[in-house]
Design an enzyme around this catalytic site. Structure first.
Site, PDB file in Angstrom:
ATOM      1  N   HIS A   1      -7.361  -6.001   0.793  1.00 44.43           N
ATOM      2  CA  HIS A   1      -6.167  -5.215   1.101  1.00 44.43           C
ATOM      3  C   HIS A   1      -5.436  -5.718   2.348  1.00 44.43           C
ATOM      4  O   HIS A   1      -4.495  -5.084   2.803  1.00 44.43           O
ATOM      5  CB  HIS A   1      -6.581  -3.753   1.299  1.00 44.43           C
ATOM      6  CG  HIS A   1      -5.490  -2.754   1.098  1.00 44.43           C
ATOM      7  ND1 HIS A   1      -4.886  -2.509  -0.110  1.00 44.43           N
ATOM      8  CD2 HIS A   1      -4.883  -1.897   1.974  1.00 44.43           C
ATOM      9  CE1 HIS A   1      -3.974  -1.562   0.008  1.00 44.43           C
ATOM     10  NE2 HIS A   1      -3.946  -1.179   1.262  1.00 44.43           N
TER      11      HIS A   1
ATOM     12  N   SER B   1       0.829  -1.193   0.000  1.00 45.03           N
ATOM     13  CA  SER B   1       0.000   0.000   0.000  1.00 45.03           C
ATOM     14  C   SER B   1       0.871   1.254   0.000  1.00 45.03           C
ATOM     15  O   SER B   1       1.625   1.469  -0.947  1.00 45.03           O
ATOM     16  CB  SER B   1      -0.960  -0.051   1.192  1.00 45.03           C
ATOM     17  OG  SER B   1      -1.982   0.910   1.074  1.00 45.03           O
TER      18      SER B   1
ATOM     19  N   ASP C   1     -10.052  -5.577  -3.412  1.00 44.25           N
ATOM     20  CA  ASP C   1      -9.449  -4.549  -2.566  1.00 44.25           C
ATOM     21  C   ASP C   1     -10.371  -3.320  -2.532  1.00 44.25           C
ATOM     22  O   ASP C   1     -10.742  -2.779  -3.574  1.00 44.25           O
ATOM     23  CB  ASP C   1      -8.083  -4.162  -3.151  1.00 44.25           C
ATOM     24  CG  ASP C   1      -7.239  -3.329  -2.220  1.00 44.25           C
ATOM     25  OD1 ASP C   1      -7.777  -2.358  -1.639  1.00 44.25           O
ATOM     26  OD2 ASP C   1      -6.042  -3.619  -2.095  1.00 44.25           O
TER      27      ASP C   1
END
Length: 249
Positions: free
Chosen positions: A226, A119, A195
């Site tokens: 995620h 991320s 996600d």
């Protein structure tokens, strides 16, 4: 600053390559080491793992805890230029220069380096590898923020850390850097198609478009979100990817 280090038990006197992991928003130096399940693969591959924290701690700047996606736990791996962040929020320089100097002085590090992240940390890993190709022999990412200049997370962080001049932001945007980099960079990215941040924040299609001329392996996985369950599923592939590129030459 705090960081976590895993040294394979069979290291002995041998010097080993180091793989740096950059975590995402709200995380600390513990998150990856606890949740990813990477140590057994690092042990088999003979790789030292290093995971730094995601921001400075304990300096109590105004507003640094008002938002989960900015300030503490959200350094975005940039060197801030704006007040009051500039003297302290220098995560880019910390990861590129200060931390490797500590690791290579105090641990059995060979000088070969790889970098990866998740991320916000995937964004950091891509940016750092693209800006320092001679220092990192391998790079990969899980669900990176691929074009932060066009994403709300990136716009929020960059405008506060770097100011309103968007040309300054380009140095920390992987899609921009890929278009400018010499062709041929190898990158592995895994992205879950369930996600919750996929289209708004991560924008993998834009990263993919920017990577024309490079060797980007972008794997899309139905049913994955995620979370660190996603990372656990594919962590063995990433350790194998890095080990192949960090072999002694």
């Amino acid at each position: 600053m705090r960081f976590a280090v895993y040294v394979p038990p069979r290291a002995g006197a041998a010097r080993l390559p180091v793989l740096y992991y950059l975590a995402g928003l709200t995380c600390t130096e513990e998150t990856f080491m606890i949740k990813a399940g990477a140590q057994r693969f690092a042990a088999a591959a003979g790789i030292i793992l290093v995971a730094p924290d995601t921001s400075p701690r304990g300096i109590e700047l105004p507003g640094d805890r008002e938002h989960w996606d900015f300030g503490v736990g959200a350094g975005f791996y940039v060197d801030a230029t704006e007040s009051p962040w500039a003297p302290h929020y220098r995560m880019y320089s910390y990861v590129v220069d200060e931390l490797p100097a500590i690791i290579e002085a105090r641990f059995q590090a060979s000088g070969q380096r790889g970098i990866f992240g998740h991320s916000m940390g995937g964004h950091g890993a891509l940016v750092i590898a693209l800006r320092n190709p001679g220092r990192y022999q391998s790079v990969s990412a899980f669900a990176p923020i691929g074009h932060p200049m066009a994403a709300p997370w990136g716009e929020k962080a960059f405008s506060r850390y770097l100011g309103s001049d968007r040309t300054r932001w380009e140095a920390y945007d992987a899609s921009v850097l890929l278009r400018r980099a010499p062709a041929g960079r190898e990158i592995l990215v895994d992205q879950g198609l369930d996600d919750q941040f996929l289209d708004r924040e991560l924008r993998p299609a834009e990263l993919e478009a920017a990577a024309a001329g490079h060797h980007l392996t972008l794997r899309r996985h139905a049913g994955y979100d995620h979370s660190y369950w996603f990372i656990q599923t594919f962590i063995a592939d990433h350790l194998a990817w890095h080990r192949e590129r960090l072999r002694d030459r």
